[in-house]
Write an enzyme that holds these catalytic residues in place. Structure first.
Site, PDB file in Angstrom:
ATOM      1  N   ASP A 176      31.466  41.484  44.390  1.00  0.00           N
ATOM      2  CA  ASP A 176      32.797  41.190  43.455  1.00  0.00           C
ATOM      3  C   ASP A 176      32.356  40.450  42.411  1.00  0.00           C
ATOM      4  O   ASP A 176      31.101  40.128  41.907  1.00  0.00           O
ATOM      5  CB  ASP A 176      33.653  40.378  44.593  1.00  0.00           C
ATOM      6  CG  ASP A 176      35.068  40.202  44.083  1.00  0.00           C
ATOM      7  OD1 ASP A 176      35.284  40.769  43.082  1.00  0.00           O
ATOM      8  OD2 ASP A 176      35.640  39.317  44.728  1.00  0.00           O
ATOM      9  N   HIS A 209      40.572  31.895  31.924  1.00  0.00           N
ATOM     10  CA  HIS A 209      41.911  31.141  32.140  1.00  0.00           C
ATOM     11  C   HIS A 209      42.231  30.281  30.998  1.00  0.00           C
ATOM     12  O   HIS A 209      43.240  29.692  30.997  1.00  0.00           O
ATOM     13  CB  HIS A 209      41.853  30.352  33.415  1.00  0.00           C
ATOM     14  CG  HIS A 209      41.726  31.084  34.816  1.00  0.00           C
ATOM     15  ND1 HIS A 209      42.332  30.598  35.914  1.00  0.00           N
ATOM     16  CD2 HIS A 209      41.229  32.335  34.948  1.00  0.00           C
ATOM     17  CE1 HIS A 209      42.071  31.633  37.068  1.00  0.00           C
ATOM     18  NE2 HIS A 209      41.245  32.666  36.129  1.00  0.00           N
ATOM     19  N   GLU A 235      44.908  38.439  43.017  1.00  0.00           N
ATOM     20  CA  GLU A 235      43.865  37.614  43.306  1.00  0.00           C
ATOM     21  C   GLU A 235      44.079  36.405  42.712  1.00  0.00           C
ATOM     22  O   GLU A 235      43.717  35.283  43.415  1.00  0.00           O
ATOM     23  CB  GLU A 235      42.207  38.126  42.687  1.00  0.00           C
ATOM     24  CG  GLU A 235      41.238  37.408  43.130  1.00  0.00           C
ATOM     25  CD  GLU A 235      40.713  36.266  42.283  1.00  0.00           C
ATOM     26  OE1 GLU A 235      39.771  35.551  42.618  1.00  0.00           O
ATOM     27  OE2 GLU A 235      41.484  36.191  41.258  1.00  0.00           O
ATOM     28  N   GLU A 236      44.578  36.182  41.669  1.00  0.00           N
ATOM     29  CA  GLU A 236      44.901  34.756  41.106  1.00  0.00           C
ATOM     30  C   GLU A 236      45.700  34.021  41.796  1.00  0.00           C
ATOM     31  O   GLU A 236      45.698  32.725  41.549  1.00  0.00           O
ATOM     32  CB  GLU A 236      45.406  34.996  39.502  1.00  0.00           C
ATOM     33  CG  GLU A 236      44.250  35.774  38.798  1.00  0.00           C
ATOM     34  CD  GLU A 236      43.086  35.155  38.195  1.00  0.00           C
ATOM     35  OE1 GLU A 236      43.103  33.817  38.717  1.00  0.00           O
ATOM     36  OE2 GLU A 236      42.322  35.683  37.653  1.00  0.00           O
ATOM     37  N   HIS A 255      39.736  42.747  40.331  1.00  0.00           N
ATOM     38  CA  HIS A 255      41.155  42.220  40.509  1.00  0.00           C
ATOM     39  C   HIS A 255      41.631  42.581  39.214  1.00  0.00           C
ATOM     40  O   HIS A 255      41.059  42.497  38.066  1.00  0.00           O
ATOM     41  CB  HIS A 255      41.486  41.063  40.974  1.00  0.00           C
ATOM     42  CG  HIS A 255      40.941  39.847  40.108  1.00  0.00           C
ATOM     43  ND1 HIS A 255      42.040  39.596  39.095  1.00  0.00           N
ATOM     44  CD2 HIS A 255      40.042  39.239  40.127  1.00  0.00           C
ATOM     45  CE1 HIS A 255      41.379  38.375  38.526  1.00  0.00           C
ATOM     46  NE2 HIS A 255      40.171  38.380  39.300  1.00  0.00           N
ATOM     47  N   ASP A 309      38.027  38.544  32.962  1.00  0.00           N
ATOM     48  CA  ASP A 309      38.360  38.215  34.552  1.00  0.00           C
ATOM     49  C   ASP A 309      39.827  38.791  34.704  1.00  0.00           C
ATOM     50  O   ASP A 309      40.942  38.237  34.487  1.00  0.00           O
ATOM     51  CB  ASP A 309      38.788  36.424  34.455  1.00  0.00           C
ATOM     52  CG  ASP A 309      39.341  36.010  35.834  1.00  0.00           C
ATOM     53  OD1 ASP A 309      39.236  36.725  36.831  1.00  0.00           O
ATOM     54  OD2 ASP A 309      39.745  34.870  36.044  1.00  0.00           O
ATOM     55  N   ASP A 369      45.043  41.751  38.314  1.00  0.00           N
ATOM     56  CA  ASP A 369      46.165  40.673  37.686  1.00  0.00           C
ATOM     57  C   ASP A 369      45.305  39.527  36.963  1.00  0.00           C
ATOM     58  O   ASP A 369      44.324  39.563  36.936  1.00  0.00           O
ATOM     59  CB  ASP A 369      46.651  40.050  39.067  1.00  0.00           C
ATOM     60  CG  ASP A 369      45.755  39.333  39.847  1.00  0.00           C
ATOM     61  OD1 ASP A 369      44.830  39.599  40.119  1.00  0.00           O
ATOM     62  OD2 ASP A 369      46.398  38.144  40.274  1.00  0.00           O
TER      63      ASP A 369
HETATM   64 ZN   LIG Z   1      39.070  36.515  38.843  1.00  0.00          ZN
END
Ligand SMILES: [Zn+2]
Ligand SMILES: *[C@@H]1O[C@H](CO)[C@@H](O)[C@H](O)[C@H]1NC(C)=O
Ligand SMILES: *[C@@H]1O[C@H](CO)[C@@H](O)[C@H](O)[C@H]1NC(C)=O
Length: 503
Positions: A218, A465, A191-192, A125, A157, A127
């Site tokens: 994934d 994050h 996804e987030e 992903h 990520d 985003d």
């Molecule tokens: Zn992720």
């Protein structure tokens, strides 16, 4: 990984201790793609520079998902333009079909030369979660290179995977590669914040076309390094399941009144007692079931004294090991369903008996349990009819994907890890305690594997994050190399019976 759930990554690491079946000597008979000659995964100096510059450019596009409703759509659209520019071969090859799904997500269908082979899918992903600049060594959307690292939100990520997948394919195409086995590349844009607009639509589209996949790869598992207490060696963990979750609202309602003549109990008191019981009564410890015994014996060799003795002699030390595992909050999360009290609201005025008290509990469900079972347990622990339970959101743990000798996806990953990272001797299935977009793809295959070929140490783990997310240029090159090899390895017909396990 999805926001709020990332802390759990490390937990996944510990899994090893607990759930994994150790696999060391499994293998695929046909190491080489049949027929075609193998393209070596060696990249020239110019290619390597182009590779990292492409990643930097991707980091500079602030494809932020703010919440379910809000994302930077300008950036999402710009990202689509960007990959067209950077990977011209991917977008101009006749056997590759590109579709935009859900406005911003991307689906590539790469037609293989042998239609008898079941296709697979690579996922990622693009985003990212927001990144306020405070606390970062370099601005989070600068993509700056410093001390051998590319810095910025998304470097782990998960734009690294998005770019590495397309990059590996681009490089293969430049070398005139034609796949035997068809595959898909699905790149999600939300996804987030759930994947409802991206992954879910891609999955629906593929289902409407009757597609069934041999396996999916994934993000979600990593090469853990220094994250598992007691184990020095790097551990490649291929996550074969994900924990489930429940957001549960507990509520007590009472007739409001004046505080000068209070009832014996208030809504606050009743609710506080209930949530306190929940906190004091852990869900059952699931340690000790299934293949775990075997796993422990095999892994025991990796632990230092005296733990090696404990793990090797579970017949005697089971209660001790059980307690050891519970004592650490990370390993604890791996052996049981966890309950975290995350919100508590009540009261409207100093001198008014509160009409309503509400609490929210975030529950993470162990793969051996279901939403229904856990709700039953909660009801019994709360044991007070005045406390109403409202399920705000719930999903069961994801099915456990096979990791046996015949599991094509698992064995291909295993084989590719061995060839790209020969220094790794521990490769193991595990559980991802976070959640990924794969939840939308369970109808398409039983083989869902979460693995990013990236070394993750405690510092890198925290940057998910968090602050100062970064990837070393070398690590990124290895990720490209890994996918470059994986795609070629997937051209094998099937997994064959491996030679004897060495034990
Ligand atoms: Zn992720
Ligand atoms: C959205 O992305 C664009 C670039 O595509 C950028 O110029 C803009 O500042 C971003 N907006 C926000 C709110 O981050
Ligand atoms: C899977 O298929 C069933 C039956 O067609 C459908 O009801 C369900 O929504 C599908 N699930 C997903 C995640 O696509």
């Amino acid at each position: 990984m999805t926001r709020q759930r990332v802390c759990v990554l490390a937990l996944a690491a510990m899994l090893l201790l607990v759930f994994a079946t150790f696999s060391k000597s499994k293998g695929l008979r046909d190491k080489e793609p049949q027929g075609e000659s193998r393209i070596p995964s060696q990249f020239g100096e110019e290619e390597r520079v182009a590779m990292k510059e492409a990643l930097k450019g991707a980091i500079q596009i602030p494809t932020v998902s703010f919440n379910l409703m809000e994302s930077n759509t300008t950036a999402l659209a710009e990202f689509g333009e960007y990959i067209r520019k950077v990977f011209p071969a991917v977008f101009s090859t006749r056997f590759i079909q590109h579709e935009v799904v859900g406005e911003y997500s991307h689906l590539f269908t790469i037609q293989g030369s042998d239609p008898s082979l079941q296709p697979y899918m690579l996922m990622a992903h693009f985003d990212v979660v927001p990144a306020p600049e405070e606390g970062w060594e370099v601005p989070p959307f600068s993509g700056l290179e410093r001390d051998g690292f590319i810095h910025g939100r998304g470097t782990l990520d998960n734009k690294n995977s998005v770019m590495a997948i397309l990059q590996a394919l681009e490089l293969l195409l430049m070398r005139k590669y034609i796949p035997r086995r068809s595959f898909f590349i699905a790149l999600g844009h939300d996804e987030e914040v759930s994947g409802l607009k991206g992954a879910k639509k891609i999955s629906a589209l593929l289902q409407s076309r009757g597609v069934q996949l041999a396996f999916i790869v994934d993000e979600g598992g990593y090469i853990f390094s220094g994250l598992i207490p007691g184990i020095q060696k790097p551990v490649a963990m291929i996550a074969v399941s994900e924990k489930g979750a429940i957001n549960l609202r507990l509520q007590v309602s009472m007739t409001p009144g004046h505080s000068s003549a209070p009832p014996k109990e208030t809504s606050i008191g009743i609710l506080a007692a209930a949530v306190s019981r929940l906190e004091q009564t852990p869900m059952p410890n699931m340690f000790g079931s299934g293949t775990l015994e075997m796993t422990m014996k095999q892994l025991a060799h990796e632990f230092p004294f005296p733990f090696s003795i404990f793990f090797r002699n579970l017949w005697l030390f089971r209660p001790l090991v059980r307690r050891l595992i519970e004592r650490n909050y990370i390993t604890n999360a791996l052996v049981r369903t966890t309950t975290a009290l995350t919100m508590f609201n009540a009261g409207i005025k100093e001198n008014v008996i509160p009409p309503v008290a509400q609490a929210t509990v975030n529950i993470r469900i162990h793969p051996a349990q279901t939403v229904q079972e856990v709700l039953e347990l909660v009801k019994n622990i709360v044991a007070d009819d005045r406390v109403q339970l409202h399920v705000l959101k719930a999903f069961d743990p994801l099915p456990i994907s096979p990791s046996d000798d015949q599991a094509l996806g698992y064995q291909l990953l295993h084989q590719t890890i061995q060839s790209v990272f020969p220094e790794i001797s521990i490769i193991t299935p595990g559980i991802c305690i976070g959640n990924t977009d794969t939840v939308h793809y369970t109808n398409l295959t039983t083989g869902i594997y979460r693995f990013n070929p990236i070394y993750l140490d405690p510092q890198g783990f925290k940057s998910f994050h968090g602050l100062n997310e970064k990837i070393s240029v070398k690590a990124y090159e290895f990720q490209v190399k890994f996918i470059f090899e994986l795609i070629q390895n997937a051209d094998i017909d099937r997994v064959s019976v491996p030679h004897l396990h060495e034990l």
